[in-house]
Design a protein around this motif. Structure first.
Motif, PDB file in Angstrom:
ATOM      1  N   ILE A 116      27.003  40.535  42.110  1.00 46.77           N
ATOM      2  CA  ILE A 116      28.406  40.927  42.151  1.00 46.77           C
ATOM      3  C   ILE A 116      28.519  42.036  43.194  1.00 46.77           C
ATOM      4  O   ILE A 116      27.945  43.108  43.036  1.00 46.77           O
ATOM      5  CB  ILE A 116      28.903  41.392  40.772  1.00 46.77           C
ATOM      6  N   LYS A 117      29.255  41.750  44.270  1.00 41.75           N
ATOM      7  CA  LYS A 117      29.386  42.694  45.377  1.00 41.75           C
ATOM      8  C   LYS A 117      30.512  43.686  45.159  1.00 41.75           C
ATOM      9  O   LYS A 117      30.451  44.812  45.614  1.00 41.75           O
ATOM     10  CB  LYS A 117      29.628  41.924  46.674  1.00 41.75           C
ATOM     11  N   ASP A 118      31.584  43.239  44.493  1.00 46.06           N
ATOM     12  CA  ASP A 118      32.741  44.099  44.267  1.00 46.06           C
ATOM     13  C   ASP A 118      33.454  43.611  43.012  1.00 46.06           C
ATOM     14  O   ASP A 118      33.412  42.415  42.696  1.00 46.06           O
ATOM     15  CB  ASP A 118      33.685  44.048  45.474  1.00 46.06           C
ATOM     16  N   LYS A 119      34.107  44.522  42.315  1.00 47.35           N
ATOM     17  CA  LYS A 119      34.847  44.146  41.112  1.00 47.35           C
ATOM     18  C   LYS A 119      35.942  45.172  40.856  1.00 47.35           C
ATOM     19  O   LYS A 119      35.802  46.351  41.178  1.00 47.35           O
ATOM     20  CB  LYS A 119      33.910  44.031  39.909  1.00 47.35           C
ATOM     21  N   THR A 120      37.014  44.686  40.280  1.00 49.40           N
ATOM     22  CA  THR A 120      38.094  45.579  39.876  1.00 49.40           C
ATOM     23  C   THR A 120      37.932  45.855  38.386  1.00 49.40           C
ATOM     24  O   THR A 120      37.242  45.105  37.684  1.00 49.40           O
ATOM     25  CB  THR A 120      39.467  44.930  40.115  1.00 49.40           C
TER      26      THR A 120
END
Length: 175
Positions: A36-40
């Motif tokens: 997972i590179k980015d998450k909100t």
């Protein structure tokens, strides 16, 4: 991260809204693992929808490190999750309309947020990941990336229905 749903399960009409972060760093699907590179943050709403039932709604955005299905280049694939599920308290699971209710992320009156998010990501994965819509892929014979150049490989694939006629013209006597 665990979310305690006891208050929502036991109070009819109760609604709890929250925003949560997850510790999930990768998603494993079969034998493949995607970072997972980015998450909100995850927006969640828990609403009691009857005796021992809770409706979980919310949304999140996750960016996974994947590979293009045609040329195998690394691609950052953003998945927008929108979920709406109904879960049952452990003493009310028999009241579920379908015996195969999938709520492995519920343990007693607690929800494992990471397990829930993992299931939602798997459900919402795209069927095909491409680096660009017109990706040409790689050559089947030599492996050249066809997006950057062409190769000299013979790409003619004969029609298998015409194999007998080809054998006749090539002098094959076993027709």
């Amino acid at each position: 991260m665990f979310v305690n749903l006891t208050d929502v399960f036991t109070n009819e009409g109760r609604t709890v809204t929250m925003q949560a972060d997850t510790d999930l760093a990768k998603v494993t699907i079969g034998r493949e693992t995607f970072p997972i590179k980015d998450k909100t943050p995850i927006n969640l709403t828990f609403t009691n929808s009857g005796k021992g039932k809770v409706r979980i709604t919310g949304d999140a955005k996750i960016t996974l490190g994947m590979n293009c299905d045609r040329c195998l280049k690394p691609v950052d694939e953003t998945i927008e999750l929108t979920f709406d599920r109904e879960v049952y308290a452990p003493d009310r699971i028999a009241d579920a309309p379908d015996e195969s209710v999938d709520q492995d992320f519920i343990d007693g009156y607690q929800m494992d947020l990471d397990d829930f998010l993992n299931i939602e990501i798997v459900i919402n994965l795209p069927t095909k990941v491409l680096c660009k819509p017109d990706c040409r892929g790689i050559c089947r014979q030599c492996g050249t990336d066809l997006n950057t150049g062409i190769c000299d490989c013979d790409t003619f694939i004969p029609d298998p229905r015409m194999a007998l006629i080809k054998d006749i013209f090539n002098g094959n006597k076993e027709v």
